[in-house]
Each structure stands twice: as structure tokens, then as C-alpha cells.
Scaffold this motif. Sequence first.
Motif, mmCIF file in Angstrom:
data_model
loop_
_atom_site.group_PDB
_atom_site.id
_atom_site.type_symbol
_atom_site.label_atom_id
_atom_site.label_comp_id
_atom_site.label_asym_id
_atom_site.label_seq_id
_atom_site.Cartn_x
_atom_site.Cartn_y
_atom_site.Cartn_z
ATOM 1 N N PHE A 103 -12.260 -4.582 -2.068
ATOM 2 C CA PHE A 103 -11.971 -3.891 -3.320
ATOM 3 C C PHE A 103 -13.160 -3.042 -3.752
ATOM 4 O O PHE A 103 -12.994 -1.944 -4.295
ATOM 5 N N TYR A 106 -12.988 0.161 -2.171
ATOM 6 C CA TYR A 106 -12.027 1.027 -2.859
ATOM 7 C C TYR A 106 -12.653 1.653 -4.104
ATOM 8 O O TYR A 106 -12.480 2.850 -4.365
ATOM 9 N N LYS A 121 -7.529 2.037 0.447
ATOM 10 C CA LYS A 121 -6.639 1.167 -0.324
ATOM 11 C C LYS A 121 -5.691 0.404 0.594
ATOM 12 O O LYS A 121 -5.507 -0.815 0.442
ATOM 13 N N THR A 122 -5.096 1.099 1.549
ATOM 14 C CA THR A 122 -4.154 0.457 2.473
ATOM 15 C C THR A 122 -4.854 -0.587 3.324
ATOM 16 O O THR A 122 -4.321 -1.688 3.536
ATOM 17 N N THR A 125 -5.451 -3.690 0.919
ATOM 18 C CA THR A 125 -4.298 -4.428 0.389
ATOM 19 C C THR A 125 -3.359 -4.973 1.461
ATOM 20 O O THR A 125 -2.617 -5.921 1.203
ATOM 21 N N THR A 126 -3.373 -4.395 2.647
ATOM 22 C CA THR A 126 -2.446 -4.855 3.688
ATOM 23 C C THR A 126 -3.140 -5.547 4.858
ATOM 24 O O THR A 126 -2.462 -6.150 5.685
ATOM 25 N N VAL A 129 -7.564 -8.106 2.765
ATOM 26 C CA VAL A 129 -7.399 -9.123 1.726
ATOM 27 C C VAL A 129 -6.410 -10.215 2.111
ATOM 28 O O VAL A 129 -6.425 -11.310 1.540
ATOM 29 N N VAL A 169 -5.537 -6.483 -7.175
ATOM 30 C CA VAL A 169 -4.847 -6.314 -5.894
ATOM 31 C C VAL A 169 -3.428 -5.803 -6.131
ATOM 32 O O VAL A 169 -2.964 -4.863 -5.473
ATOM 33 N N LEU A 172 -2.898 -2.182 -6.944
ATOM 34 C CA LEU A 172 -2.957 -1.293 -5.784
ATOM 35 C C LEU A 172 -1.755 -1.462 -4.864
ATOM 36 O O LEU A 172 -1.363 -0.528 -4.165
ATOM 37 N N ASN A 173 -1.197 -2.672 -4.853
ATOM 38 C CA ASN A 173 -0.028 -2.959 -4.012
ATOM 39 C C ASN A 173 0.852 -3.970 -4.733
ATOM 40 O O ASN A 173 0.595 -5.171 -4.681
ATOM 41 N N ALA A 176 1.810 -7.282 -3.028
ATOM 42 C CA ALA A 176 0.751 -8.016 -2.344
ATOM 43 C C ALA A 176 0.935 -9.530 -2.375
ATOM 44 O O ALA A 176 0.500 -10.228 -1.455
#
Length: 208
Positions: A103, A106, A121-122, A125-126, A129, A169, A172-173, A176
Motif C-alpha cells: 500500500f 501505491y 494498485k493491481t 490488491t490482487t 496483499v 484495501v 482500491l478493490n 478484496a
Amino acid sequence: MAPVYKLHYFNLRTRGEVIRWTLSLAGQEFEDHRVEFPDWPALKPTTPTGQLPYLEVDGKALDQSVTIARFVAREHGLAGKNNWESAQVDSLVDYLRDAAKGFEAYTTAFFTRDPKIEEVKTEFTTKSVVPFLEGLERKLQSNDSGKGYFVGTTPTWGDLAAAHFLDEVVRLNPDALAKTPLLKAHNQRVHELKGIKEWLAKRPETPL
């Protein structure tokens, strides 16, 4: 007389928000001094270490965000009921700090206007994390099958740190937490706590 608290931080959530949540859950009144970026160069030399946040308690200054939140929690019974619980809370917070490294990448991209911010970011978050979310789910489940809080039977500042991190989190997504239902339910419990609910309703909206 009750102590007078004044928190100095930028007009952001980031490193100041867990402190604000902890003060709010404690029912401790505080002045939320938000520093705007144009004012920072002139203010910086007047701060204890040239950094934010710092907390004034009756005019005495304490810096470092985690130290401040832990101090407030200890002062108000939100750091665990004994040394073992306190150590478990500290362990949770340290784990969250590791999880937050992605993060922080980001936020750096955000402030530097990195054209690759969506990729950053992608990635966070994917990918980066995800193992931490799974680890948090296991930590939560290990205490009362995940039906309450991370440590003990009442909320601690570790729960607040976890909920704040997960909020970021999800910003952003939104999907998540789809695979971690215990975390999702825990987040809602924390949001409904007296003090936290009121804080979330009145806090200023900021980009981070």
C-alpha cells in the motif's frame, strides 16, 4: 483535570487514522489538527523531529505513529488485558505493517503521479496483499472461531489497525475481502463500535 490531547497530522488518513480511531473508541476528546501541505515547510521546524504525526498530551509531545496509538491504547485499556494479550496485539500490528508495504508503494505512486499507478494498485490488491489477507483470516479464526475480535473478548487497537488497513484495501478493490468472510464481518463489527461509528460519520473525506 482530564488530560488535553492534540493530534498533529496531515489532512489524510494514512499514518494518523489509527490514532484517531483509538482516541475515538476510548471516548477521549482530542483536537484533530490537520496540516495542509502548503503550510508544512514553515511548520516542519517547529515539530519534535521534523515529522508527522505527533501527539501533544498536556503540552508534552510524543512522536511515531505506532508508538502514539499504542500509548493511547494502554492509557485507555485497549491494548490487551494482560502481557500475553498485549504481545498478541503488537504481533498483529507488526504483521499489518508488513502487509502495508504494498500500500505504501501505491501511496508513493499517488503522490508522485506515477503513470503506472494502476499497475501498482493491481499488483497490491490482487497479488501482494492476498497472502496477508489469508493470514489475517487465520489469525482471526484462531480466537473464538473468528466471531469476535483478534485478541481476547473485547476490541483492542489491533482490531482498529486491521479494520483501517482493510478499509484502504477495499477502497482500491471492492472485492478484496470476497474470499475472507471472517475479515469482512469483523470489519463491519469494528465500524459499528461506539466511537468508531461516530468518527466515521464525521471525519473529513480525503484521497488517502
